[in-house]
Scaffold this active site. Sequence first.
Site, PDB file in Angstrom:
ATOM      1  N   ASN A 202       0.841  -1.195   0.000  1.00 38.20           N
ATOM      2  CA  ASN A 202       0.000   0.000   0.000  1.00 38.20           C
ATOM      3  C   ASN A 202       0.877   1.245   0.000  1.00 38.20           C
ATOM      4  OD1 ASN A 202      -1.445   2.238   1.719  1.00 38.20           O
ATOM      5  ND2 ASN A 202      -3.071   0.987   0.838  1.00 38.20           N
ATOM      6  N   VAL A 204       1.121   3.774   1.675  1.00 36.36           N
ATOM      7  CA  VAL A 204       1.617   4.315   2.940  1.00 36.36           C
ATOM      8  C   VAL A 204       2.683   3.427   3.577  1.00 36.36           C
ATOM      9  CG1 VAL A 204      -0.596   5.406   3.392  1.00 36.36           C
ATOM     10  CG2 VAL A 204      -0.110   3.182   4.427  1.00 36.36           C
ATOM     11  N   LYS A 205       2.996   2.276   2.986  1.00 39.17           N
ATOM     12  CA  LYS A 205       3.921   1.339   3.619  1.00 39.17           C
ATOM     13  C   LYS A 205       5.383   1.734   3.357  1.00 39.17           C
ATOM     14  CE  LYS A 205       0.874  -1.430   5.445  1.00 39.17           C
ATOM     15  NZ  LYS A 205      -0.381  -0.762   5.130  1.00 39.17           N
ATOM     16  N   ASN A 206       6.294   1.137   4.133  1.00 36.63           N
ATOM     17  CA  ASN A 206       7.726   1.439   3.984  1.00 36.63           C
ATOM     18  C   ASN A 206       8.243   1.054   2.606  1.00 36.63           C
ATOM     19  OD1 ASN A 206       7.141   1.630   6.762  1.00 36.63           O
ATOM     20  ND2 ASN A 206       9.272   1.262   7.299  1.00 36.63           N
TER      21      ASN A 206
END
Length: 452
Positions: A202, A204-206
């Site tokens: 996603n 927003v993930k790292n």
Amino acid sequence: MTADKLALFGGTRAIPPRRASRDLVGWPVITDAERKAVLGVLDSGRYTSNSTGNGEVQLLEREWAAYVGTAHAAGIANGTAALEIALAAAGVEPGSEVLVPALSFIATAVAPVHRLVVPRFVDIDPDTFTMDPAAARAAVGPRTRAIIAVHLHGLPCDMAGLRAVADDHGLLLIEDAAQAHAAHYRGRRTGSLGDIAAFSLNVVKNLPTCGEGGLLNTDDEQTHRRILRLRQFGEDLEGRRERDYISRELAGNAKLSAMQAAFTRCQLARLDEYHAARDRNVRAMLTRLDALPGLRTPACPPDRTHAWHILRFRFDPAAMGIDGAHPGAVRAVLQRALRAEGVPVSPYQLAPLPMQRALRTREGFGGYPWLLADDRRQEEAADYPHTVAVLEDSLTLQRLHLNPNAGPVLRDWAGAFEKVWEHRDAVATAARSMVYTPAWHGPDWTSAEVPG
């Protein structure tokens, strides 16, 4: 010298509104490499994971498997679908149970339900916020088939403890590593620690893509082959130049697109660089905050590293010199005070997972999968005391610290925390006057009605 009074009560805001500019806190960081990669897919005409050989999805799969240290990786549409397919590929059958931590995103519980598998909730360790192996051992029952180990906020679980439980009871150990890209546990990367591991890509993930995506890692050849079938209608595409459209088992569509894979490959090339910068920035901030009385910063045991996907801060009212106030009230006032100074703190999950309305009413599947297991238990928040305590006395920082250039903003945030702590007396007065009720006591969260 005493700092200006709190912005919440008319003082000067500690951090100017425009301080957190996109070049410092924007995420994901998009460069010319991502733009070129996405345009390259558009020009190639090869948009799906059906492409054989060196399509973008296949290249990402090979690179990610090599990075994590597993034999195989498969691109999936999103992290929730990855968890669902992990359960199906490993043969976890409808009506069985899987152990799920009581503190996690709803997807960790919904993925089993979509496979008609019952989530059985387990309390967390209050320092790491991950599943407590002792509580997991106590929760194992005759229908338990798997443990979903969630590396919450980017910190790996106590995988040795959970592996011992799994081995003693013949259970599958699944990693939900959606927030833990690049973290290590005892020298090995997350994703290589269990029998199968699910990651989210996603935005927003790292390790993000330009929207939604996921990855599944495993060392088992047969499990991997089944994953590939389950992500494409049960079809077997291996070694075929063209689809035969024969579905060999019941399955849906959960493929990753080539454009998403191309974007993520660029991000993967910089993952270690960004991870190292984030680690420096976060640790510098935490060193300052550790000096504030009653503030508990995120823990990281010496046998593992932290991906710092989310930063959770706990507040001890007694150690802050605040008595006569509910911890939840102190947390609520601190949230308002810190946000007024320019620190974007917020809760992450408002209630223990078993208190989520959907899991209390069990609407959407006619009472299944619980009816399959003849399970009419109504779990209560008190069954998960550590989870409740953490939710009541903590706030989080999310996403804006992921940018490798965020160091100056994190220093500003540390200064704002220090200012608020200088005015703990004002926080105490406001908290003592508040009538506080936990979020999960409201009608949007709970119901005493259980179908069946």
